[in-house]
Design a protein around this motif. Sequence first.
Motif, PDB file in Angstrom:
ATOM      1  N   SER A  42      15.600  81.975  46.249  1.00  0.00           N
ATOM      2  CA  SER A  42      15.950  82.626  44.978  1.00  0.00           C
ATOM      3  C   SER A  42      15.154  81.963  43.859  1.00  0.00           C
ATOM      4  N   ARG A  43      14.975  82.690  42.755  1.00  0.00           N
ATOM      5  CA  ARG A  43      14.117  82.189  41.687  1.00  0.00           C
ATOM      6  C   ARG A  43      14.711  82.461  40.308  1.00  0.00           C
ATOM      7  N   ILE A  44      14.290  81.618  39.346  1.00  0.00           N
ATOM      8  CA  ILE A  44      14.620  81.810  37.934  1.00  0.00           C
ATOM      9  C   ILE A  44      13.351  82.312  37.258  1.00  0.00           C
ATOM     10  N   LEU A  45      13.355  83.580  36.851  1.00  0.00           N
ATOM     11  CA  LEU A  45      12.157  84.221  36.300  1.00  0.00           C
ATOM     12  C   LEU A  45      12.249  84.305  34.778  1.00  0.00           C
ATOM     13  N   PHE A  46      11.423  83.512  34.104  1.00  0.00           N
ATOM     14  CA  PHE A  46      11.338  83.565  32.652  1.00  0.00           C
ATOM     15  C   PHE A  46      10.293  84.606  32.249  1.00  0.00           C
ATOM     16  N   VAL A  47      10.637  85.416  31.248  1.00  0.00           N
ATOM     17  CA  VAL A  47       9.707  86.422  30.734  1.00  0.00           C
ATOM     18  C   VAL A  47       9.346  86.045  29.302  1.00  0.00           C
ATOM     19  N   ASN A  48       8.132  85.540  29.114  1.00  0.00           N
ATOM     20  CA  ASN A  48       7.689  85.172  27.767  1.00  0.00           C
ATOM     21  C   ASN A  48       7.265  86.423  27.012  1.00  0.00           C
ATOM     22  N   ASP A  49       7.990  86.738  25.946  1.00  0.00           N
ATOM     23  CA  ASP A  49       7.746  87.974  25.199  1.00  0.00           C
ATOM     24  C   ASP A  49       6.819  87.720  24.014  1.00  0.00           C
ATOM     25  N   GLY A  50       5.621  87.236  24.305  1.00  0.00           N
ATOM     26  CA  GLY A  50       4.641  87.021  23.249  1.00  0.00           C
ATOM     27  C   GLY A  50       5.059  85.966  22.247  1.00  0.00           C
ATOM     28  N   SER A  51       5.668  84.881  22.713  1.00  0.00           N
ATOM     29  CA  SER A  51       6.130  83.819  21.814  1.00  0.00           C
ATOM     30  C   SER A  51       4.970  83.172  21.059  1.00  0.00           C
ATOM     31  N   LYS A  52       5.271  82.710  19.837  1.00  0.00           N
ATOM     32  CA  LYS A  52       4.251  82.069  19.008  1.00  0.00           C
ATOM     33  C   LYS A  52       4.366  80.547  19.035  1.00  0.00           C
ATOM     34  N   ASP A  53       5.367  80.038  19.755  1.00  0.00           N
ATOM     35  CA  ASP A  53       5.539  78.592  19.840  1.00  0.00           C
ATOM     36  C   ASP A  53       5.134  78.107  21.246  1.00  0.00           C
ATOM     37  N   ARG A  54       5.725  77.030  21.723  1.00  0.00           N
ATOM     38  CA  ARG A  54       5.341  76.419  22.995  1.00  0.00           C
ATOM     39  C   ARG A  54       6.150  76.952  24.180  1.00  0.00           C
ATOM     40  N   THR A  55       6.790  78.108  24.022  1.00  0.00           N
ATOM     41  CA  THR A  55       7.644  78.642  25.081  1.00  0.00           C
ATOM     42  C   THR A  55       6.898  78.796  26.400  1.00  0.00           C
ATOM     43  N   TRP A  56       5.704  79.395  26.372  1.00  0.00           N
ATOM     44  CA  TRP A  56       4.963  79.622  27.618  1.00  0.00           C
ATOM     45  C   TRP A  56       4.513  78.301  28.242  1.00  0.00           C
ATOM     46  N   GLU A  57       4.146  77.349  27.429  1.00  0.00           N
ATOM     47  CA  GLU A  57       3.760  76.033  27.952  1.00  0.00           C
ATOM     48  C   GLU A  57       4.928  75.380  28.683  1.00  0.00           C
ATOM     49  N   ILE A  58       6.113  75.496  28.124  1.00  0.00           N
ATOM     50  CA  ILE A  58       7.307  74.932  28.758  1.00  0.00           C
ATOM     51  C   ILE A  58       7.595  75.637  30.075  1.00  0.00           C
ATOM     52  N   ILE A  59       7.441  76.964  30.097  1.00  0.00           N
ATOM     53  CA  ILE A  59       7.695  77.732  31.318  1.00  0.00           C
ATOM     54  C   ILE A  59       6.725  77.312  32.427  1.00  0.00           C
TER      55      ILE A  59
END
Length: 319
Positions: A42-59
Amino acid sequence: MSSRLFIVIPCYNEEEVLPITSKMFLEEMQLLIEKGKISNDSRILFVNDGSKDRTWEIITSLSEKDEHYIGICQSRNRGHQNAVLAGLMESKDICDITISIDCDGQDDIGAMEAMVDAYHDGSEVVYGVRSKRDTDTFFKRFTAESFYKLLNKMGVEAVYNHADYRLISARVLKEFANFKEVNLFLRGMIPLVGFKSTSVYYERHERIAGESHYPLSKMLALAIDGITSLSIKPIRMITGLGIGVSILSFIGVIWAIVSQMTGHAVTGWASTVCLVCFMGGVQLICLGVLGEYIGKIYMEVKARPRYIISERTWDKKEK
């Protein structure tokens, strides 16, 4: 055999809360795995919705530390509903069940176990429903409850006090993929698919960190989208209003003719101004409602993609 679960979590500028709630999601998933209710893949799927901060880096960092974390990144910000849809569509062919939940930690993560149990008992859709709204201000509670009541009056099949915290089976998602609307209101669209459903009740908490991304303006926009995307009652209402005004106008014409013939006609500007302003206001409201529907038709006929995925964390691993 245990079911493969994908927890779909839309994220927009969540760098403050994501490091906290990601651990909570993983703990809940590991608990369900230990109890044998879901499989280890099973997985935890994060969907980065074009964030302008460090959200994608954290993911991406989370995905490197633990295989249970994965993520996709949209090419630009497309809104909460499109982000949830992107995660669901990415998951439908590689999992048995999905649970969509916001990243802020307000929804009770512990309710996932009850949702999975309900799925194993035969429900294909399990709605997370707030049992009470004690943490809301009076204004927010009043507007939210009025919103659900209005949706019901307009003929929208929305579950009362349910947002976007829900379990959906892969079977339902594959059928839902046939719904091609560009204007999305998932909490009103999912019930249209059908299949056996039930509800799990929970208490909502305060946001753990960061600020809410759903101010009053966005809530109003969502309400308008929900009504105009799933109901034609507003058009029928303005049709009825038009008929009512026409009847009153016809009575007024008869009254004016009778007054003229009996010599009781009084010339005055007040009544004329009031009549013109009233009719003008009614016409503008009607044009506004019609314009909202025409605008949605315009967006639908262009059939533009509802989401575009620019990056996937597992693509980086393969490279």
